[in-house]
Scaffold this motif. Structure first.
Motif, PDB file in Angstrom:
ATOM      1  N   PHE A   5     -50.124  17.261  74.474  1.00 57.75           N
ATOM      2  CA  PHE A   5     -48.910  17.855  75.022  1.00 57.75           C
ATOM      3  C   PHE A   5     -48.817  17.591  76.529  1.00 57.75           C
ATOM      4  CE2 PHE A   5     -48.813  21.324  71.521  1.00 57.75           C
ATOM      5  CZ  PHE A   5     -48.108  20.480  70.687  1.00 57.75           C
ATOM      6  N   ASP A   6     -49.903  17.206  77.145  1.00 63.30           N
ATOM      7  CA  ASP A   6     -49.944  16.872  78.571  1.00 63.30           C
ATOM      8  C   ASP A   6     -49.467  15.418  78.729  1.00 63.30           C
ATOM      9  OD1 ASP A   6     -50.804  15.916  81.108  1.00 63.30           O
ATOM     10  OD2 ASP A   6     -52.454  17.355  81.149  1.00 63.30           O
ATOM     11  N   ALA A   7     -48.351  15.239  79.412  1.00 67.71           N
ATOM     12  CA  ALA A   7     -47.751  13.901  79.548  1.00 67.71           C
ATOM     13  C   ALA A   7     -48.714  12.912  80.186  1.00 67.71           C
ATOM     14  CB  ALA A   7     -46.456  13.991  80.354  1.00 67.71           C
ATOM     15  N   ALA A   8     -49.496  13.351  81.170  1.00 68.24           N
ATOM     16  CA  ALA A   8     -50.449  12.439  81.823  1.00 68.24           C
ATOM     17  C   ALA A   8     -51.530  11.984  80.842  1.00 68.24           C
ATOM     18  CB  ALA A   8     -51.074  13.121  83.043  1.00 68.24           C
ATOM     19  N   VAL A   9     -51.977  12.881  79.993  1.00 69.85           N
ATOM     20  CA  VAL A   9     -52.991  12.533  78.979  1.00 69.85           C
ATOM     21  C   VAL A   9     -52.386  11.566  77.970  1.00 69.85           C
ATOM     22  CG1 VAL A   9     -54.414  13.448  77.101  1.00 69.85           C
ATOM     23  CG2 VAL A   9     -54.321  14.644  79.304  1.00 69.85           C
ATOM     24  N   ALA A  10     -51.173  11.832  77.519  1.00 73.54           N
ATOM     25  CA  ALA A  10     -50.502  10.928  76.576  1.00 73.54           C
ATOM     26  C   ALA A  10     -50.341   9.545  77.193  1.00 73.54           C
ATOM     27  CB  ALA A  10     -49.151  11.501  76.157  1.00 73.54           C
ATOM     28  N   ASP A  11     -49.966   9.477  78.471  1.00 72.15           N
ATOM     29  CA  ASP A  11     -49.809   8.185  79.151  1.00 72.15           C
ATOM     30  C   ASP A  11     -51.143   7.451  79.261  1.00 72.15           C
ATOM     31  OD1 ASP A  11     -47.083   8.543  79.427  1.00 72.15           O
ATOM     32  OD2 ASP A  11     -47.205   9.202  81.529  1.00 72.15           O
ATOM     33  N   PHE A 110     -44.678  13.218  69.733  1.00 73.86           N
ATOM     34  CA  PHE A 110     -45.505  14.421  69.685  1.00 73.86           C
ATOM     35  C   PHE A 110     -45.517  15.112  71.049  1.00 73.86           C
ATOM     36  CE2 PHE A 110     -49.556  16.687  69.993  1.00 73.86           C
ATOM     37  CZ  PHE A 110     -49.536  17.443  68.836  1.00 73.86           C
ATOM     38  N   ALA A 111     -45.762  14.340  72.104  1.00 74.02           N
ATOM     39  CA  ALA A 111     -45.840  14.905  73.453  1.00 74.02           C
ATOM     40  C   ALA A 111     -44.503  15.511  73.867  1.00 74.02           C
ATOM     41  CB  ALA A 111     -46.284  13.829  74.444  1.00 74.02           C
ATOM     42  N   ALA A 112     -43.412  14.817  73.598  1.00 65.90           N
ATOM     43  CA  ALA A 112     -42.084  15.307  73.993  1.00 65.90           C
ATOM     44  C   ALA A 112     -41.668  16.521  73.181  1.00 65.90           C
ATOM     45  CB  ALA A 112     -41.051  14.194  73.831  1.00 65.90           C
ATOM     46  N   GLY A 113     -42.077  16.588  71.920  1.00 64.92           N
ATOM     47  CA  GLY A 113     -41.690  17.691  71.049  1.00 64.92           C
ATOM     48  C   GLY A 113     -42.396  18.988  71.386  1.00 64.92           C
ATOM     49  N   GLY A 114     -43.570  18.880  71.991  1.00 67.40           N
ATOM     50  CA  GLY A 114     -44.330  20.078  72.323  1.00 67.40           C
ATOM     51  C   GLY A 114     -44.625  20.921  71.094  1.00 67.40           C
ATOM     52  N   PRO A 131     -50.173  24.700  67.170  1.00 67.09           N
ATOM     53  CA  PRO A 131     -49.760  23.457  67.824  1.00 67.09           C
ATOM     54  C   PRO A 131     -50.753  23.005  68.897  1.00 67.09           C
ATOM     55  CG  PRO A 131     -47.862  24.868  67.531  1.00 67.09           C
ATOM     56  CD  PRO A 131     -49.071  25.684  67.141  1.00 67.09           C
ATOM     57  N   GLU A 132     -51.301  23.936  69.652  1.00 62.24           N
ATOM     58  CA  GLU A 132     -52.271  23.578  70.693  1.00 62.24           C
ATOM     59  C   GLU A 132     -53.533  22.968  70.082  1.00 62.24           C
ATOM     60  OE1 GLU A 132     -50.572  26.526  70.528  1.00 62.24           O
ATOM     61  OE2 GLU A 132     -49.217  26.012  72.181  1.00 62.24           O
ATOM     62  N   GLU A 133     -53.968  23.504  68.940  1.00 63.39           N
ATOM     63  CA  GLU A 133     -55.132  22.918  68.266  1.00 63.39           C
ATOM     64  C   GLU A 133     -54.821  21.509  67.779  1.00 63.39           C
ATOM     65  OE1 GLU A 133     -57.443  26.865  66.546  1.00 63.39           O
ATOM     66  OE2 GLU A 133     -55.753  26.069  65.406  1.00 63.39           O
ATOM     67  N   TRP A 134     -53.614  21.300  67.249  1.00 65.59           N
ATOM     68  CA  TRP A 134     -53.212  19.952  66.841  1.00 65.59           C
ATOM     69  C   TRP A 134     -53.239  19.005  68.046  1.00 65.59           C
ATOM     70  CZ3 TRP A 134     -52.738  17.500  62.361  1.00 65.59           C
ATOM     71  CH2 TRP A 134     -52.532  18.229  61.186  1.00 65.59           C
TER      72      TRP A 134
END
Length: 151
Positions: A5-11, A110-114, A131-134
């Motif tokens: 969910f963290d955009a920097a991590v997804a990037d 996934f990241a954008a949907g939160g 969701p946080e666990e996912w």
């Protein structure tokens, strides 16, 4: 803890994904690099709710509920040679570029949907998940397989 969910991590995950090459050698396991990316995309389809995970065998589900807190409590790495549910095993040939685009799109979605865009379906091994666990599990899973191929 790192999560998708963290955009920097997804990037960061997507940047590592781009460093994979068709000749990337695996450090453990049996999948080719393209099969691994397809496998990761299939697991992300669970997380966004595109596919519903089938229930694992009862002994595995009981074990999963017991180990879930241990797996998701910190940034410890997933173990090499962790078992995979049969429906996520990819044995046919895949195109790395196509699978990479598919996986990157699922990560973005996934990241954008939160939390509201995350599945409410239970995981086949860990059972009911927030969701946080996912988000934590999907990061750890992707990190595990990217490390499998040295990126």
């Amino acid at each position: 803890m790192k999560n998708l969910f963290d955009a920097a991590v997804a990037d960061e995950v997507k940047a590592r994904l781009q460093r994979l090459e068709p000749q990337s050698e695996r450090l453990w396991g049996q999948m080719t690099v393209a099969q691994m990316v397809a496998h990761c995309a299939m697991s992300m389809q669970w997380a966004v709710g595109d596919t519903v995970p089938e229930k694992g065998p009862l002994p595995a589900r009981v074990m999963g509920r017991l180990v879930k807190p241990l797996v998701l409590r910190n940034d410890d790495l997933m173990r090499k040679h962790s078992p995979t549910i049969k429906s996520l095993i990819v044995t046919d040939e895949r195109d790395l570029d196509k699978e990479r685009v598919r996986l990157a799109g699922l990560i973005d979605r996934f990241a954008a949907g939160g939390a509201v865009g995350c599945t409410g379906n239970p995981h086949s091994f860990f059972g009911k998940m927030t969701p946080e666990e996912w988000a934590i599990l999907m990061y750890k899973h992707l990190d595990h397989h990217l490390r499998q191929f040295g990126v």
